[in-house]
Design a protein around this motif. Sequence first.
Motif, PDB file in Angstrom:
ATOM      1  N   ARG A  36      27.975 -11.462  -2.108  1.00  9.96           N
ATOM      2  CA  ARG A  36      27.310 -12.358  -2.213  1.00  9.96           C
ATOM      3  C   ARG A  36      27.340 -13.234  -0.715  1.00  9.96           C
ATOM      4  NH1 ARG A  36      26.264 -14.664  -7.296  1.00  9.96           N
ATOM      5  NH2 ARG A  36      27.290 -13.442  -8.978  1.00  9.96           N
ATOM      6  N   GLU A  37      28.151 -13.129  -0.160  1.00 13.50           N
ATOM      7  CA  GLU A  37      28.501 -13.952   1.276  1.00 13.50           C
ATOM      8  C   GLU A  37      27.376 -13.103   2.377  1.00 13.50           C
ATOM      9  OE1 GLU A  37      31.617 -13.488   4.856  1.00 13.50           O
ATOM     10  OE2 GLU A  37      32.311 -14.270   2.950  1.00 13.50           O
ATOM     11  N   VAL A  38      27.212 -11.675   2.267  1.00 17.50           N
ATOM     12  CA  VAL A  38      26.446 -11.129   3.161  1.00 17.50           C
ATOM     13  C   VAL A  38      24.760 -11.161   2.736  1.00 17.50           C
ATOM     14  CG1 VAL A  38      28.311  -9.645   3.933  1.00 17.50           C
ATOM     15  CG2 VAL A  38      26.636  -8.726   2.205  1.00 17.50           C
ATOM     16  N   VAL A  39      24.681 -11.795   1.678  1.00 18.15           N
ATOM     17  CA  VAL A  39      23.340 -11.818   1.579  1.00 18.15           C
ATOM     18  C   VAL A  39      22.776 -13.570   1.235  1.00 18.15           C
ATOM     19  CG1 VAL A  39      22.849  -9.750   0.777  1.00 18.15           C
ATOM     20  CG2 VAL A  39      23.461 -11.332  -0.971  1.00 18.15           C
ATOM     21  N   ALA A  40      23.605 -14.559   1.755  1.00 16.80           N
ATOM     22  CA  ALA A  40      23.561 -15.578   1.502  1.00 16.80           C
ATOM     23  C   ALA A  40      22.347 -16.240   2.289  1.00 16.80           C
ATOM     24  CB  ALA A  40      24.821 -16.298   1.720  1.00 16.80           C
ATOM     25  N   PRO A  41      21.755 -17.392   2.020  1.00 14.27           N
ATOM     26  CA  PRO A  41      20.393 -17.822   2.590  1.00 14.27           C
ATOM     27  C   PRO A  41      20.601 -17.839   4.138  1.00 14.27           C
ATOM     28  CG  PRO A  41      20.875 -19.132   0.774  1.00 14.27           C
ATOM     29  CD  PRO A  41      22.020 -18.069   0.856  1.00 14.27           C
ATOM     30  N   GLY A  42      19.770 -17.025   4.815  1.00 11.78           N
ATOM     31  CA  GLY A  42      19.804 -17.356   6.312  1.00 11.78           C
ATOM     32  C   GLY A  42      20.548 -15.948   7.061  1.00 11.78           C
ATOM     33  N   THR A  43      21.056 -14.959   6.090  1.00 15.29           N
ATOM     34  CA  THR A  43      21.776 -14.064   6.765  1.00 15.29           C
ATOM     35  C   THR A  43      20.645 -12.710   7.027  1.00 15.29           C
ATOM     36  OG1 THR A  43      22.201 -13.007   4.501  1.00 15.29           O
ATOM     37  CG2 THR A  43      23.707 -14.648   5.615  1.00 15.29           C
ATOM     38  N   PRO A  44      21.146 -11.848   7.852  1.00 14.95           N
ATOM     39  CA  PRO A  44      20.288 -10.679   8.068  1.00 14.95           C
ATOM     40  C   PRO A  44      20.331  -9.763   6.644  1.00 14.95           C
ATOM     41  CG  PRO A  44      21.825 -11.046   9.820  1.00 14.95           C
ATOM     42  CD  PRO A  44      22.286 -11.897   8.857  1.00 14.95           C
ATOM     43  N   GLY A  45      21.489  -9.882   5.953  1.00 13.40           N
ATOM     44  CA  GLY A  45      21.567  -9.203   4.737  1.00 13.40           C
ATOM     45  C   GLY A  45      20.337  -9.499   3.817  1.00 13.40           C
ATOM     46  N   LEU A  46      20.031 -10.943   3.535  1.00  6.61           N
ATOM     47  CA  LEU A  46      19.101 -11.275   2.746  1.00  6.61           C
ATOM     48  C   LEU A  46      17.576 -11.065   3.268  1.00  6.61           C
ATOM     49  CD1 LEU A  46      18.227 -12.798   0.136  1.00  6.61           C
ATOM     50  CD2 LEU A  46      18.261 -15.009   1.473  1.00  6.61           C
ATOM     51  N   ALA A  47      17.426 -11.048   4.687  1.00  2.00           N
ATOM     52  CA  ALA A  47      16.298 -10.602   5.061  1.00  2.00           C
ATOM     53  C   ALA A  47      15.870  -9.257   4.824  1.00  2.00           C
ATOM     54  CB  ALA A  47      16.244 -11.057   6.667  1.00  2.00           C
ATOM     55  N   ALA A  48      16.931  -8.280   4.998  1.00  2.00           N
ATOM     56  CA  ALA A  48      16.792  -6.916   4.792  1.00  2.00           C
ATOM     57  C   ALA A  48      16.309  -6.826   3.174  1.00  2.00           C
ATOM     58  CB  ALA A  48      17.862  -6.164   4.960  1.00  2.00           C
ATOM     59  N   ILE A  49      16.873  -7.576   2.388  1.00  2.00           N
ATOM     60  CA  ILE A  49      16.691  -7.267   0.798  1.00  2.00           C
ATOM     61  C   ILE A  49      14.928  -7.670   0.669  1.00  2.00           C
ATOM     62  CG2 ILE A  49      16.835  -8.136  -1.386  1.00  2.00           C
ATOM     63  CD1 ILE A  49      19.958  -7.943  -0.704  1.00  2.00           C
ATOM     64  N   ARG A  50      14.837  -8.798   1.397  1.00  2.00           N
ATOM     65  CA  ARG A  50      13.425  -9.301   1.198  1.00  2.00           C
ATOM     66  C   ARG A  50      12.449  -8.301   1.555  1.00  2.00           C
ATOM     67  NH1 ARG A  50      10.657 -14.411   1.134  1.00  2.00           N
ATOM     68  NH2 ARG A  50      12.705 -15.497   1.594  1.00  2.00           N
ATOM     69  N   GLY A  61      14.323 -19.607  -1.434  1.00  2.00           N
ATOM     70  CA  GLY A  61      15.220 -19.387  -0.082  1.00  2.00           C
ATOM     71  C   GLY A  61      16.523 -18.387  -0.539  1.00  2.00           C
ATOM     72  N   ALA A  62      16.929 -18.253  -1.701  1.00  2.00           N
ATOM     73  CA  ALA A  62      18.039 -17.309  -1.909  1.00  2.00           C
ATOM     74  C   ALA A  62      17.871 -16.351  -2.619  1.00  2.00           C
ATOM     75  CB  ALA A  62      18.994 -18.504  -2.763  1.00  2.00           C
ATOM     76  N   LEU A  63      18.794 -15.461  -2.816  1.00  2.00           N
ATOM     77  CA  LEU A  63      18.648 -14.242  -3.774  1.00  2.00           C
ATOM     78  C   LEU A  63      18.427 -14.683  -5.024  1.00  2.00           C
ATOM     79  CD1 LEU A  63      18.354 -11.264  -3.604  1.00  2.00           C
ATOM     80  CD2 LEU A  63      20.860 -11.016  -3.954  1.00  2.00           C
ATOM     81  N   ASP A  64      17.447 -13.827  -5.935  1.00  2.00           N
ATOM     82  CA  ASP A  64      17.261 -14.137  -7.491  1.00  2.00           C
ATOM     83  C   ASP A  64      17.925 -12.860  -7.941  1.00  2.00           C
ATOM     84  OD1 ASP A  64      16.717 -14.180 -10.064  1.00  2.00           O
ATOM     85  OD2 ASP A  64      14.502 -14.870  -9.504  1.00  2.00           O
ATOM     86  N   ARG A  65      19.394 -13.035  -8.259  1.00  2.00           N
ATOM     87  CA  ARG A  65      20.134 -11.752  -8.550  1.00  2.00           C
ATOM     88  C   ARG A  65      19.475 -11.400 -10.017  1.00  2.00           C
ATOM     89  NH1 ARG A  65      24.292 -10.972  -5.709  1.00  2.00           N
ATOM     90  NH2 ARG A  65      24.895 -12.467  -3.989  1.00  2.00           N
ATOM     91  N   PRO A  66      19.237 -11.927 -10.994  1.00  2.00           N
ATOM     92  CA  PRO A  66      18.684 -11.470 -12.204  1.00  2.00           C
ATOM     93  C   PRO A  66      17.608 -10.663 -11.787  1.00  2.00           C
ATOM     94  CG  PRO A  66      19.415 -13.775 -12.524  1.00  2.00           C
ATOM     95  CD  PRO A  66      19.634 -13.507 -10.979  1.00  2.00           C
ATOM     96  N   ALA A  67      16.541 -11.199 -11.275  1.00  2.00           N
ATOM     97  CA  ALA A  67      15.212 -10.259 -10.871  1.00  2.00           C
ATOM     98  C   ALA A  67      15.698  -9.255 -10.322  1.00  2.00           C
ATOM     99  CB  ALA A  67      14.470 -11.154  -9.984  1.00  2.00           C
ATOM    100  N   LEU A  68      16.594  -9.058  -9.127  1.00  2.00           N
ATOM    101  CA  LEU A  68      17.016  -7.991  -8.474  1.00  2.00           C
ATOM    102  C   LEU A  68      17.723  -7.001  -9.199  1.00  2.00           C
ATOM    103  CD1 LEU A  68      17.028  -6.392  -5.780  1.00  2.00           C
ATOM    104  CD2 LEU A  68      19.314  -7.555  -5.304  1.00  2.00           C
ATOM    105  N   ALA A  69      18.531  -7.479 -10.333  1.00  2.00           N
ATOM    106  CA  ALA A  69      19.467  -6.395 -11.320  1.00  2.00           C
ATOM    107  C   ALA A  69      18.321  -5.806 -12.072  1.00  2.00           C
ATOM    108  CB  ALA A  69      20.262  -7.418 -11.912  1.00  2.00           C
ATOM    109  N   ARG A  70      17.318  -6.581 -12.658  1.00  2.00           N
ATOM    110  CA  ARG A  70      16.377  -5.610 -13.621  1.00  2.00           C
ATOM    111  C   ARG A  70      15.771  -4.625 -12.760  1.00  2.00           C
ATOM    112  NH1 ARG A  70      15.438 -11.088 -15.271  1.00  2.00           N
ATOM    113  NH2 ARG A  70      14.098 -11.677 -13.621  1.00  2.00           N
ATOM    114  N   ILE A  71      15.464  -4.842 -11.481  1.00  2.00           N
ATOM    115  CA  ILE A  71      15.001  -3.703 -10.820  1.00  2.00           C
ATOM    116  C   ILE A  71      15.865  -2.492 -10.667  1.00  2.00           C
ATOM    117  CG2 ILE A  71      13.674  -2.986  -8.553  1.00  2.00           C
ATOM    118  CD1 ILE A  71      13.023  -5.704  -8.327  1.00  2.00           C
ATOM    119  N   VAL A  72      17.127  -2.729 -10.033  1.00  2.00           N
ATOM    120  CA  VAL A  72      17.877  -1.796  -9.509  1.00  2.00           C
ATOM    121  C   VAL A  72      18.803  -1.231 -10.835  1.00  2.00           C
ATOM    122  CG1 VAL A  72      18.343  -3.003  -7.204  1.00  2.00           C
ATOM    123  CG2 VAL A  72      19.991  -3.255  -9.099  1.00  2.00           C
TER     124      VAL A  72
END
Length: 394
Positions: A36-50, A61-72
Amino acid sequence: MLRIGLTGGIGAGKSAVSGRLAARGAVVIDADKLAREVVAPGTPGLAAIREAFGDDVIADGALDRPALARIVFADEARRRQLNAIVHPLVGARTAELMHAAWPEAIVVHDVPLLVENGLAPAYHLVVIVHAPVDVRIDRLHRDRGMTTDEARARIGSQATEEQRRAVADVWLDNSGSLAELEKSVDTLWDDRLVPYEANIRERRNAWRSGRAEIVPHDPTWPVQAERIANRLRTALGERATRVDHIGSTSVPDLAAKDILDMMVSVRSIEDADAIADTLNDAGFPPNPRIRSDEPKPADPDPAHWAKRYHNNADPGRTVNLHVRVEGWPNWRYALLFRDWLRADAGARADYERHKLALAAEHGSYEAYAIAKEPWFDRALPLAEAWSKQAGWSA
């Protein structure tokens, strides 16, 4: 420091175990929290996921985890894509936290996908938290609001019970109450983890006392030995030419002492000395009292029978670790006797009768080991004859 890998299927109760270990003094590194920490708002991790998954997995501005979970969780390729982004970031942060821990720490690495990602050999011990599937589904429904189908899908995407048992040094049953689970964790901490850490730090073998008791063959011995072998291979890398399970516990259907004999092969006796510190740090302190095996007439030069000997620092698993030079006679005989006994049922039965008689007559481990040597001397010509007939080579 002592490194413990902690894992378990979703809903098994891993967080309760890590919380109890933290309360007892462990340094807990939670891979989920780091993820969670490495994909927090403003991190390079979140930018890569977007960039990889689009704006649909971002909310305010934050990761929508349920939406991502449905995909992966519906697409293995997409899950691998996500892991390729997150895992390196989590790994780097984990390394930072481990480096920051004090040298005497017991570090518990809480990793949901420890088994799936093949991480078990990196730890001194792997602790698995387990609960039956129906119990886990009830918990996921109650605590996380999942439907039964969602819970089953998440459970089905993870390692099987069989896969977890293959890497588990400690199996914690969490099908009962929280008090029962915490009692099991406290026992693990007091009786195994604390003394294990102290033994490594002080280069001390775990104390082994009592009689040399022979027990029926345990079919889990080879699985336990393979876990140890994988740790040794990981720790030593190319400095070991091979790692083998030898001795009586490596022979199916043969009664034995509940002691795993392992052999690390090296290129020279100097290499055996050079890996002593690494073996200690991996949980196998040196035992300087034993420096060689008993020479045999075919090659009576004592120099060719030198070895280095280590034992277990882990109070929960007794191990004799022999470090021998590949190609030397003691190295060859260790493999020859194992393979001969595996192949020859009559020799195996004779050896078992001899072992049982000697264990009854000679109480201590050391006296028992010395008393066995004449049998090996008598059996050696038979083993050599078998090797020629079978075309055996080490």
